[in-house]
Write an enzyme that holds these catalytic residues in place. Structure first.
Site, short mmCIF file in Angstrom:
data_model
loop_
_atom_site.label_atom_id
_atom_site.label_comp_id
_atom_site.label_asym_id
_atom_site.label_seq_id
_atom_site.Cartn_x
_atom_site.Cartn_y
_atom_site.Cartn_z
N LYS A 291 0.84 -1.20 0.00
CA LYS A 291 0.00 0.00 0.00
C LYS A 291 0.87 1.25 0.00
CE LYS A 291 -3.88 -2.35 2.25
NZ LYS A 291 -4.67 -2.61 3.48
N GLN B 18 -4.65 -1.57 9.66
CA GLN B 18 -4.54 -2.88 9.02
C GLN B 18 -5.10 -3.95 9.95
OE1 GLN B 18 -3.56 -3.28 5.84
NE2 GLN B 18 -3.94 -5.46 5.94
N ASP C 2 -10.99 2.93 4.39
CA ASP C 2 -11.36 1.51 4.24
C ASP C 2 -12.87 1.33 4.13
OD1 ASP C 2 -9.28 -0.37 4.05
OD2 ASP C 2 -8.84 -0.26 6.19
N1 GUN Z 1 -6.98 -6.91 6.13
C1 GUN Z 1 -7.38 -7.64 5.07
N2 GUN Z 1 -7.94 -6.85 4.14
C2 GUN Z 1 -7.91 -5.59 4.62
C3 GUN Z 1 -8.33 -4.33 4.13
O1 GUN Z 1 -8.88 -4.19 3.03
N3 GUN Z 1 -8.09 -3.28 4.93
C4 GUN Z 1 -7.51 -3.40 6.13
N4 GUN Z 1 -7.33 -2.30 6.86
N5 GUN Z 1 -7.11 -4.54 6.63
C5 GUN Z 1 -7.30 -5.63 5.88
#
Ligand code: GUN
Length: 290
Positions: free
Chosen positions: A52, A96, A119
């Site tokens: 990311k 995350q 998110d």
């Molecule tokens: N863990 C697995 N997928 C995601 C996501 O799309 N966002 C976040 N913050 N954590 C995750």
């Protein structure tokens, strides 16, 4: 005919559009800024966060990773989020997942300022999605909708079967598919569904988001199906240097010849998730600094 739906290429075109829009935005303002919170040392999470961060920098989005030890208390983590909420230089906040067991994930998500929740996991954002006035759409389901738009002319009336009912994929995706601008007929299957194959066989679109390798086999789908594989499963593989390989929830090699379109793993949904996160971050900056 090659049925492979190339998420890397489609994600690249989304990122290019975002990069151009970020460039215009940054001509008269500070670049969009994303704060990423990473707790503990879950290897997959650390790898996603690196991806990311790299992708953000490539489109001109500034990102800062706030790494905290797995032993952080819930109180301390909520304090960090409140600090990021109050920081005018932060446009988007992403925590995350998963978080360590002693932390209440829902309390954390609810503490994020909904206008910075890139998110789209805050109950306000999920609620808005459900009633059809979305603010931030969770990145994976949003990316899947882009893939489906590329694969199919029209989703109206299509029978879509979503396998998996998570808050971050299955549920928001079902809401998007049944929205008035998509108009699919949606069935949500899960671990307690009886005769999963009967559902998937009757489907025009199968989205596998259960986290189980080989859950969807060739005998479970009809000819001409469109398959989106959301699974990212690590399976042991001694022939690989790192000792594992990534596979989805779908038996790709057997299903692909029957499919109109199918996403590979890796190189399908994963790159789309990151591209949509960047788009959401730009949107947060545009909205907050208008
Ligand atoms: N863990 C697995 N997928 C995601 C996501 O799309 N966002 C976040 N913050 N954590 C995750």
């Amino acid at each position: 005919m090659d049925s492979r739906l190339d998420g890397r290429a489609i994600a690249k075109s989304v990122r290019t559009a975002t990069r151009n829009a970020v460039e215009s935005f940054s001509a008269h303002a500070d670049p969009p800024a994303l704060a990423v919170v990473l707790v503990g040392d879950h290897p997959a999470s650390a790898s996603y966060v690196r991806g990311k961060k790299r992708a953000a920098s490539e489109v001109g989005i500034q990102s800062t990773v706030h790494r905290r030890d797995a032993s952080i208390s819930q109180h301390e983590l909520l304090d960090l989020i409140r600090t990021l909420n109050a920081d005018d230089a932060v446009d988007g906040i992403l925590v995350q997942l998963p978080l360590p067991d002693h932390i209440d994930q829902y309390a954390v998500i609810e503490t994020i300022d909904p206008t910075k929740d890139v998110d789209g996991f805050h109950p306000q954002n999920l609620g808005r999605l459900l009633i059809g006035t979305p603010q931030f759409v969770p990145a994976t389901p949003a990316g899947i909708m882009v893939l489906l738009e590329r694969a199919l002319d029209d989703l109206a009336g299509a029978r879509a079967v979503v396998v998996g009912r998570s808050n971050i994929v299955g549920k928001p995706l079902a809401a998007l598919l049944m929205q008035r601008d998509a108009n699919a007929t949606v069935t949500v299957c899960h671990s307690r569904t009886r005769d999963l194959a009967a559902h998937t066989k009757a489907a025009d679109i199968v989205i596998a988001a259960a986290g189980r390798p080989n859950l969807i086999t060739a005998d479970m789908v009809s000819d001409g199906v469109t398959v989106i594989d959301v699974g990212i499963n690590r399976v042991d593989d001694d022939s690989r240097e790192r000792g594992y390989r990534l596979v989805g929830d779908v038996d790709y090699d057997a299903v692909a010849p029957k499919a109109h379109a199918i996403t590979p793993v890796p190189g399908g949904v994963g790159p789309m998730t990151i591209a949509m996160l960047l788009r959401n971050t730009l949107q947060a900056a545009q909205h907050r600094r208008a």
